[in-house]
Design an enzyme around this catalytic site. Structure first.
Site, PDB file in Angstrom:
ATOM      1  CG  ASP A   1       7.464 -14.630   2.940  1.00  0.00           C
ATOM      2  OD1 ASP A   1       7.413 -13.378   2.849  1.00  0.00           O
ATOM      3  OD2 ASP A   1       7.182 -15.386   1.997  1.00  0.00           O
TER       4      ASP A   1
ATOM      5  CE1 TYR B   1       7.636   2.005  -0.072  1.00  0.00           C
ATOM      6  CE2 TYR B   1       7.639   4.387  -0.370  1.00  0.00           C
ATOM      7  CZ  TYR B   1       8.021   3.267   0.347  1.00  0.00           C
ATOM      8  OH  TYR B   1       8.786   3.416   1.482  1.00  0.00           O
TER       9      TYR B   1
ATOM     10  CB  ALA C   1      -1.608   3.759  -3.352  1.00  0.00           C
ATOM     11  CB  ALA C   2       1.162   0.621  -0.090  1.00  0.00           C
ATOM     12  CE  LYS C   3       6.116   2.412   3.197  1.00  0.00           C
ATOM     13  NZ  LYS C   3       6.497   1.672   4.423  1.00  0.00           N
TER      14      LYS C   3
END
Length: 259
Positions: free
Chosen positions: A60, A150, A152-154
């Site tokens: 996980d 998404y 912002a994270a990438k």
């Protein structure tokens, strides 16, 4: 002989979609892979298809405890490790004002925190001359109204990659990222529902799905969505390119050419 970076590789999200295509591309080129992710069944199916070449290591990736020491465990299965690919990802399309707290935290964890922590492990575990590649997205540079978390994270992942490239340079451990446009995977085929919209009956779901895919295809000047295999070949190139680090490779069918 396969290039350093492609011989013994850990691939996250390796059981389905882009991750599986990356793993199979490397296997066909003569490499060995460890595939990891939450779904043991699909990981083990790949391992059965490639006995002695592919190995399943369920994990996980959103759990800090579960991913602790993951790269060393993978290296133990392969007798070393010269490549690491983070393909696992999660996207939940929600516009501002409707961004759920659980969806926010989950996307940040799997798309940004996990690759950072695994990349830190890779700096210590990968053999000199090895490489790590992160699957980002064109949404990192051109977001849409439902992709705030998404995107912002990438975008953050791209900066993580560059720091890892600098940190690994003394040992010759490279880092880079591929930014795909829309690739036809199960995640992309899932119909994007409006806030408050309930489950759709099957005929309506199928109609909406085809309309969604047609709209996404139209965004790409080359007239089609990407295939997981397209990304697999790009990742293999980045892993093998011995004088390439800190690079963002856009692979988008011309998507970013659109105004």
């Amino acid at each position: 002989m396969s290039a350093t970076g492609t011989r013994k590789v850990l691939v996250t999200g390796g059981g389905t979609g882009i991750g599986r295509a990356v793993a199979e591309t490397l296997l066909r080129a003569g490499g060995q892979v460890v595939v990891t992710g939450r779904r043991a069944d699909v990981l083990e199916a790949l391992a059965r298809d490639w006995p002695g070449k592919a190995f399943a290591l369920p994990c996980d990736l959103a759990s800090p405890e579960a991913r602790e020491g993951l790269l060393r465990r993978a290296a133990g299965l392969l007798g070393g490790l010269d490549g690491f690919v983070h393909s696992a990802g999660q996207v939940v399309h929600q516009p501002p004002g409707h961004i759920g707290e659980d969806a926010l935290r989950a996307q940040l964890e799997i798309n940004l925190v996990a690759p950072l922590r695994l990349g830190e492990q890779a700096l210590e575990v990968l053999e000199p001359g090895g490489a790590q590649v992160f699957v980002a997205s064109t949404l990192a540079t051109r977001p849409i109204v439902t992709s705030a978390v998404y995107s912002a994270a990438k975008a953050g992942l791209l900066q993580v990659m560059k720091v890892l490239a600098l940190a690994g340079a003394a040992r010759g451990v490279r880092a880079s990222a591929v930014l795909p446009g829309v690739v036809e995977t199960d995640m992309v085929r899932e119909v994007r529902l409006s806030p408050g919209e309930g489950p759709l009956p099957e005929p309506e779901y199928a109609r909406r799905q085809e309309a969604q895919l047609a709209g996404l295809r139209a965004l790409h000047p080359l007239g089609r969505l990407g295939r997981p295999e397209d990304v697999g070949e790009a990742v293999r190139y980045l892993l093998a390119a011995s004088w390439l680090t800190g690079t963002e490779l856009v692979l988008d069918g011309g998507l970013l050419l659109r105004e």
